[in-house]
Design a protein around this motif. Structure first.
Motif, PDB file in Angstrom:
ATOM      1  N   TYR A 190      17.205   3.643  28.591  1.00  0.00           N
ATOM      2  CA  TYR A 190      17.050   2.198  28.467  1.00  0.00           C
ATOM      3  C   TYR A 190      17.074   1.733  27.010  1.00  0.00           C
ATOM      4  N   THR A 199      14.878  -5.220  27.556  1.00  0.00           N
ATOM      5  CA  THR A 199      15.838  -4.897  28.624  1.00  0.00           C
ATOM      6  C   THR A 199      16.495  -6.149  29.179  1.00  0.00           C
ATOM      7  N   SER A 212      18.303  -4.664  34.729  1.00  0.00           N
ATOM      8  CA  SER A 212      18.641  -3.584  33.789  1.00  0.00           C
ATOM      9  C   SER A 212      17.932  -2.288  34.153  1.00  0.00           C
ATOM     10  N   PHE A 213      16.641  -2.385  34.442  1.00  0.00           N
ATOM     11  CA  PHE A 213      15.877  -1.173  34.766  1.00  0.00           C
ATOM     12  C   PHE A 213      16.426  -0.472  36.016  1.00  0.00           C
ATOM     13  N   SER A 221      15.327  -8.400  33.397  1.00  0.00           N
ATOM     14  CA  SER A 221      14.848  -7.081  32.992  1.00  0.00           C
ATOM     15  C   SER A 221      14.994  -6.067  34.118  1.00  0.00           C
TER      16      SER A 221
END
Lengths: 309, 309, 309
Positions: free
Chosen positions: B283, B140, A278-279, A275
């Motif tokens: 996102y 995500t 991605s962030f 995660s």
């Protein structure tokens, strides 16, 4: 007498600085700290020097600032400095590298003290949170200040333009050993093995937990379909090791043979790694040890209301 | 005798799981929970099964973890699990859907316990915060792990490339009823009406507040120039309902006929929805019930220093 | 008698509103507040009126809400309102400007009360945090609600497409005076000088600290290679001034001639400004006084464990 005291002072600060290096592993052991320094030297001698210097500066800053002597001697004020020094050399380049590393070692100590205050009402340790936020801020400052030159591999990219490609071989031996090395950014098999030896030297149980966590995290990341290149570089494993150390040993009294909740936390650190990747992509930032911090906090908090966890 | 006890245990956990489903509405009422399950079945039977199973797993996890029995029986450890199960089925697809939903129900419970500890010094409830963060992290993670397959409508997009286009018809009846349904992701008029009935069954006052909040939020969103399609789908209304429940009834002793501060909080939830939509666009994440959480916390915190609020 | 009381009430609220304007500078002084209003008028008379009205609304909201009378009279419930009013007029345009400014003044007060409760366990002031978050949310809401029209210069841009270009002349006199003016968004030399006079009127020591901080921050930003245009507009300086006020005077008992830790905090506010500029670029948001808030909190927290800081 005066000289003797001064010599002893310097020795104490040396010891505190080495312990700061081992505290990255949640271990308070000067010899483990020294073994880690050797492991870093296998990868790069200047990096090793910078790590020790940063830890030393952290110790000195805490002393000048008037922090608690016992906490300083345990290395608890210097491990964030050691890591921020390491991260600076790994992620920045150019002439100002050393100044930035030493300056950030000072700030990391101040930030550590601040976070200790902030986490007190919640009765959890602040872990490596200060160094992570500090490093993220230094790296993003580079887009606005020419003084900071970031290496080319840290490129911001809109998540809209990202395509996952997990193809490529999986090197399990590399993945296993580098998972341990990556705790100190060491993309090197022998460094990883030496750090594992340092962990076993401090505690056989932690050594076994490290092996547990690495295997479980590699399996989890592989089964969940993560990029094979990241897997082989150990980038899905290092957070799992630190997480199981924290959740199943260091901040836990019940030492079980099969630490179920620790293994669950380790798997969660894998998910959080994915995660955070991605962030952070739009900012070109690495996740560092944030997955470990978040996963550990989650379990330490939850245990206050779910004691069997 | 033993059997009797076990049967009673299972019944208690059944009741706790149904209450978990009603606690999403800040209501502790097993029958309302059951009515909501029927409303979900009108939209999709598998979704309804998954919601109950997730709530049940949350209850079991809390029991095994050793959480407070009274809080468990009130459904306070399972409503985040129920929502995370719902969200997983709504936003993910592919073969691993059920495994992910059930795993995230476990984590949602752990996270709920953690947040209860974290919010204790501030004397506020943690609301649906755990499920929101968990869902955002799972969604995500999909960009890095093939195991997670997100539906096509959740596409990351740079805010620089976004152009607001509010044109299109406004369907007020749809907007009104779906505002209620969207609390459980139900884009369906009849489901919305049935949930409203479930709310009235538990409390006439809450039913009236739900109608107040929906009308006010629709008017506010329309007058502020929001997208008509979102308005008609109820996506500006569901947070307002939950907010007024929390601010003007559940966490408030003064029951007024015209709950001014609750209505103000509901309007603020509309503004926060719009902001979060922008913040999350890069996102590809939905705002879920974060506008409700932020708006409610704002007012509950503020009341500590401004008691007339 | 009744009339007399009412007149006195209005006068008290007038004074509280003027103090709210000076509290932006962490100064409680109605005359300094009035001098600042004059400085704003030099730049724009409507802006000056809006600032006072927002501060007044903040005072009234706090009174109606039942907040502590002493805190209200010190302007501690109105300075966030004054700033949110200012920010609205600076960053928004269109017909709804005044309604938005007055509404956000109300919310800023509620938020201030909330943050006071949230920061209590940590024993730090909430500073301008409420106004910053409120303004960021209002500005991002504009992408989803036609009611909010943001000025053209606040354009979201992916960090991947950003190229740093620091070329252009550095105007030191402009940079120095505008650093002070930018505390109130005043890109104007004379306004800056008048505000400096207002600071000296309240406290000679604060006046000297303002000059210290401005020089140090300009040197730091220049030496670190920041954009010359931002430097000349004072955009690297205003946070440094507020930071040194907070760290070395207002929230610190030890008044030193050369406030080392305050200067260090001021330099850190420069680094945080650069980082935040990068973090906020994809959303087209200005950093406002967040660098001051973060830098000040860092030092105030850290001092609890490092008292010599």
């Amino acid at each position: 007498m005066q000289t003797h005291l001064t010599v002893r002072n310097v020795l104490t600060m040396f010891s505190a600085s080495l312990k700061g290096i081992s505290q990255v592993l949640l271990i308070e052991n000067a010899i483990t700290g020294f073994i880690v320094l050797v492991a870093i030297s296998l990868y790069s001698v200047p990096l090793s020097i910078m790590t020790f210097m940063s830890s030393f500066i952290g110790t000195v800053t805490a002393k000048i600032g008037g922090a608690d002597e016992k906490l300083i001697s345990q290395g608890l004020f210097s491990f964030n400095s050691a890591l921020s020094g390491l991260a600076t050399v790994i992620f920045l380049e150019g002439n100002h590298l050393w100044i930035i590393a030493l300056f950030s070692a000072v700030i990391a100590t101040v930030f550590t003290a601040g976070m200790m205050h902030l986490t007190k009402p919640f009765d959890v340790p602040s872990l490596t949170f200060p160094y992570i936020i500090l490093t993220w801020f230094l790296l993003t400052a580079s887009h606005r200040l020419q003084f900071f030159e970031v290496i080319n591999s840290l490129v911001p990219q809109g998540l809209a333009y990202w395509h996952l490609d997990i193809s490529g071989p999986v090197d399990l031996i590399s993945g296993f050993t580098k998972s341990i090395g990556q705790i100190y950014f060491l993309d090197n098999i022998w460094s990883g093995l030496l750090i594992l030896a340092g962990i076993f030297f401090a505690s056989k149980r932690l050594g076994m937990l490290a092996i547990y966590a690495t295997i479980i995290s590699l399996l989890a990341a592989y089964y969940l379909g993560s990029e094979h290149s990241l897997l082989s570089s150990g980038l899905y494993g290092y957070n799992a090791i630190l997480t199981i150390f924290a959740v199943s040993d260091v901040f836990h009294n019940k030492k079980k043979l099969i630490p179920f909740s620790g293994l669950l936390a380790a798997v969660i650190s894998v998910l959080i790694t994915a995660s955070l990747d991605s962030f952070l992509l739009p900012y070109g930032l690495p996740p560092l040890t944030m997955p470990f911090v978040l996963s550990t906090w989650l379990f330490l908090f939850a245990r206050k209301l779910m004691p069997n966890l």
